[in-house]
Design an enzyme around this catalytic site. Structure first.
Site, PDB file in Angstrom:
ATOM      1  N   ASN A 187      47.461  43.077  48.792  1.00 38.98           N
ATOM      2  CA  ASN A 187      48.663  43.284  47.986  1.00 38.98           C
ATOM      3  C   ASN A 187      48.968  44.757  47.762  1.00 38.98           C
ATOM      4  O   ASN A 187      50.124  45.121  47.543  1.00 38.98           O
ATOM      5  CB  ASN A 187      48.542  42.549  46.641  1.00 38.98           C
ATOM      6  CG  ASN A 187      47.225  42.809  45.952  1.00 38.98           C
ATOM      7  OD1 ASN A 187      46.158  42.534  46.506  1.00 38.98           O
ATOM      8  ND2 ASN A 187      47.280  43.339  44.757  1.00 38.98           N
TER       9      ASN A 187
ATOM     10  N   ALA B 103      49.225  31.639  42.651  1.00 43.99           N
ATOM     11  CA  ALA B 103      48.036  32.001  43.420  1.00 43.99           C
ATOM     12  C   ALA B 103      46.821  32.267  42.534  1.00 43.99           C
ATOM     13  O   ALA B 103      45.689  32.044  42.949  1.00 43.99           O
ATOM     14  CB  ALA B 103      48.319  33.213  44.298  1.00 43.99           C
ATOM     15  N   THR B 104      47.029  32.717  41.316  1.00 39.13           N
ATOM     16  CA  THR B 104      45.888  32.925  40.410  1.00 39.13           C
ATOM     17  C   THR B 104      45.160  31.604  40.182  1.00 39.13           C
ATOM     18  O   THR B 104      43.930  31.523  40.306  1.00 39.13           O
ATOM     19  CB  THR B 104      46.360  33.508  39.053  1.00 39.13           C
ATOM     20  OG1 THR B 104      47.007  34.759  39.299  1.00 39.13           O
ATOM     21  CG2 THR B 104      45.190  33.711  38.110  1.00 39.13           C
TER      22      THR B 104
ATOM     23  N   GLN C 125      50.344  37.241  49.706  1.00 37.28           N
ATOM     24  CA  GLN C 125      51.193  38.309  50.235  1.00 37.28           C
ATOM     25  C   GLN C 125      51.548  38.095  51.700  1.00 37.28           C
ATOM     26  O   GLN C 125      52.145  38.974  52.326  1.00 37.28           O
ATOM     27  CB  GLN C 125      50.474  39.661  50.105  1.00 37.28           C
ATOM     28  CG  GLN C 125      50.239  40.120  48.685  1.00 37.28           C
ATOM     29  CD  GLN C 125      51.488  40.707  48.032  1.00 37.28           C
ATOM     30  OE1 GLN C 125      52.460  41.038  48.717  1.00 37.28           O
ATOM     31  NE2 GLN C 125      51.469  40.829  46.718  1.00 37.28           N
TER      32      GLN C 125
ATOM     33  N   CYS D 207      48.191  49.015  39.041  1.00 35.82           N
ATOM     34  CA  CYS D 207      48.000  47.666  39.573  1.00 35.82           C
ATOM     35  C   CYS D 207      47.108  46.781  38.716  1.00 35.82           C
ATOM     36  O   CYS D 207      47.283  45.592  38.648  1.00 35.82           O
ATOM     37  CB  CYS D 207      47.482  47.732  40.987  1.00 35.82           C
ATOM     38  SG  CYS D 207      48.647  48.550  42.070  1.00 35.82           S
TER      39      CYS D 207
ATOM     40  N   ALA E 231      54.904  31.106  45.228  1.00 36.27           N
ATOM     41  CA  ALA E 231      56.326  31.143  45.590  1.00 36.27           C
ATOM     42  C   ALA E 231      56.962  32.500  45.325  1.00 36.27           C
ATOM     43  O   ALA E 231      57.805  32.963  46.091  1.00 36.27           O
ATOM     44  CB  ALA E 231      57.085  30.060  44.821  1.00 36.27           C
TER      45      ALA E 231
HETATM   46  C1  LIG Z   1      50.431  38.103  43.307  1.00 36.31           C
HETATM   47  C2  LIG Z   1      49.078  37.789  43.861  1.00 36.31           C
HETATM   48  C3  LIG Z   1      48.236  36.862  43.264  1.00 36.31           C
HETATM   49  C4  LIG Z   1      48.601  36.166  41.979  1.00 36.31           C
HETATM   50  O1  LIG Z   1      49.607  35.244  42.209  1.00 36.31           O
HETATM   51  P1  LIG Z   1      50.398  34.551  40.985  1.00 36.31           P
HETATM   52  O2  LIG Z   1      51.203  33.506  41.653  1.00 36.31           O
HETATM   53  O3  LIG Z   1      51.207  35.639  40.371  1.00 36.31           O
HETATM   54  O4  LIG Z   1      49.382  34.003  40.060  1.00 36.31           O
HETATM   55  C5  LIG Z   1      47.031  36.588  43.849  1.00 36.31           C
HETATM   56  N1  LIG Z   1      46.665  37.197  44.986  1.00 36.31           N
HETATM   57  C6  LIG Z   1      47.444  38.114  45.594  1.00 36.31           C
HETATM   58  C7  LIG Z   1      46.988  38.741  46.856  1.00 36.31           C
HETATM   59  C8  LIG Z   1      48.673  38.438  45.046  1.00 36.31           C
HETATM   60  O5  LIG Z   1      49.429  39.348  45.651  1.00 36.31           O
END
Ligand SMILES: *Cc1c(COP(=O)(O)O)cnc(C)c1O
Length: 395
Positions: A163, A83-84, A191, A336, A212
């Site tokens: 999150n 997600a990053t 999330q 966090c 994932a």
């Molecule tokens: C964990 C998270 C991310 C980052 O995701 P990764 O796959 O670890 O890079 C981004 N946004 C939210 C809301 C998250 O909880």
């Protein structure tokens, strides 16, 4: 089918109450991935032979599984490393592509750092950034949001599930406002997958980040949904080879894609039953802890996913609550943002003082959480909160 609770790494050590940080990989996901590590090795981009064809077929099947969970077309799913990367690709890709039209970006103070830091980087490069506040319950006010959109606004980015506090934003309503104004909407749903129904056929959302490892899949694989009707165009951030329709070059990790696909297929099949079970455990945990008195639930009580409780404890302010809880693996209102011990930017945005944020605890449960673990967590918490309070207010 019920989750394989016995198969979990339940090992000795603290009780895992940190599913919001990452989840164990479901044993069924592990099983689906193994052949693609141990036996098959073809490059999914090798179009000239069977090694490549088999890998490509597996990747496309997984892409369809990911798409199905969110109501997307497989052609709208772009693989990323998580997600990053998806957040970065969405924000930078949209702002760069629409540079001629405008340079204004709207997002929210409670977003994940992957969105906030990408937005700050764009601001350093000449974009204009509006950071919206939230109400004390963690929800974004729709009128406040509408007022922030301008003729030169290219993109708004609002997460679906927070999150830290688990609060759900009404991205459907926000998307409708964006459509009226010709603004793109990006949603970080890292999330949310497997925790609530997402339907991109109906939702007016243009870009969505997925990962994932918060949904029982492996770390290091994610996806960005990019709407095709009406077509959303973004600029690639990774060049070389032209994979993923030119949007994200790099050889695809077949085993990782297969794992994410399997994890999302399991989520689709089991989400309803699982959420019901989570809701019951969440209420049991909450009631047990609230019996302590002087407990504040951070974030809206009802508009939150059933996996999350974020709590502040009166009378333990300034105390390292988490450190006094060796039996429970959770997150504090300070950790966090990683290495440095800073109060959570999300709890600050809800109006908590620094000391209150430090005295907060995020407990996140999941597929392998048992009633016994919930009860033991309640007991551990009672013991240490009472001890900390006694120390602070000696009788
Ligand atoms: C964990 C998270 C991310 C980052 O995701 P990764 O796959 O670890 O890079 C981004 N946004 C939210 C809301 C998250 O909880």
């Amino acid at each position: 089918m019920s989750a394989p609770h016995d198969a979990v790494p339940g090992a000795p050590g603290p009780i895992y109450m940190d599913y919001g940080a990452t989840t164990p990989v479901d044993p069924r996901v592990v099983a689906s991935m193994l052949p693609w590590l141990a036996e098959e090795f073809g490059n999914p981009a090798s179009g000239g032979h069977a090694f490549g064809w088999r890998a490509q077929e597996a990747v496309e099947r997984a892409r369809a599984q990911v798409a199905a969970l969110v109501g997307a077309d497989p052609a709208e799913i772009v693989w990323t490393s998580g997600a990053t990367e998806s957040d970065n690709l969405a924000l930078k890709g949209a702002l760069q592509h629409e540079d001629a039209r405008g340079r204004h970006l709207v997002t929210v103070v409670t977003e994940h750092k992957a969105v906030l830091d990408a937005a700050q980087q764009l601001a350093r490069q000449g974009c204009e950034l509006t950071l919206l506040d939230v109400r004390a319950d963690g929800r974004l006010d729709a009128e406040h949001f509408r007022d922030a959109l301008r003729p030169d606004t290219v993109l708004a980015s609002v997460m679906l599930v927070n999150n830290e506090i688990g609060v759900v934003q009404d991205v459907e309503a926000l998307g409708a406002i964006c459509r009226e104004r010709g603004v793109l909407l990006h949603v970080d749903a890292a999330q949310a997958s497997g925790k609530l129904a997402i339907d991109l056929r109906r939702w007016p959302v243009d870009l969505m980040s997925l990962t994932a490892h918060k949904t029982y899949g492996p770390k290091g694989i994610g996806a960005l949904y990019v709407r095709r009707k009406p077509r959303v165009k973004i600029a690639a951030q990774m060049h070389g080879g032209g994979h993923e329709r030119g949007l994200r070059s790099g050889t695809l990790p077949t085993h990782q894609c297969v794992g994410m696909g399997e994890a999302f297929a399991l989520a689709a099949a089991e989400m309803d039953a699982e959420c019901e079970r989570m809701r019951t455990l969440q209420q049991r945990l909450l009631q047990g802890i609230e019996a302590l008195g002087g407990v504040r639930l951070n974030g809206d009580r009802h508009r939150r996913v059933p996996h999350n409780l974020n709590l502040s404890f009166e009378g333990v302010e300034g105390r390292p609550l988490l450190e006094s809880l060796p039996g429970v693996a959770a997150s504090s209102g300070s950790a966090c943002s990683s290495a440095r011990l800073e109060p959570s930017h999300v709890l600050r945005a809800l109006g908590l003082r620094d000391e209150q944020a430090h005295a907060s605890l995020r407990l996140t449960i999941g597929r392998f959480t048992t009633e016994r673990e919930v009860d033991a967590t309640v007991q551990y918490l009672h013991t240490s909160v009472k001890r900390l309070r006694g120390r602070q207010f000696p009788t």
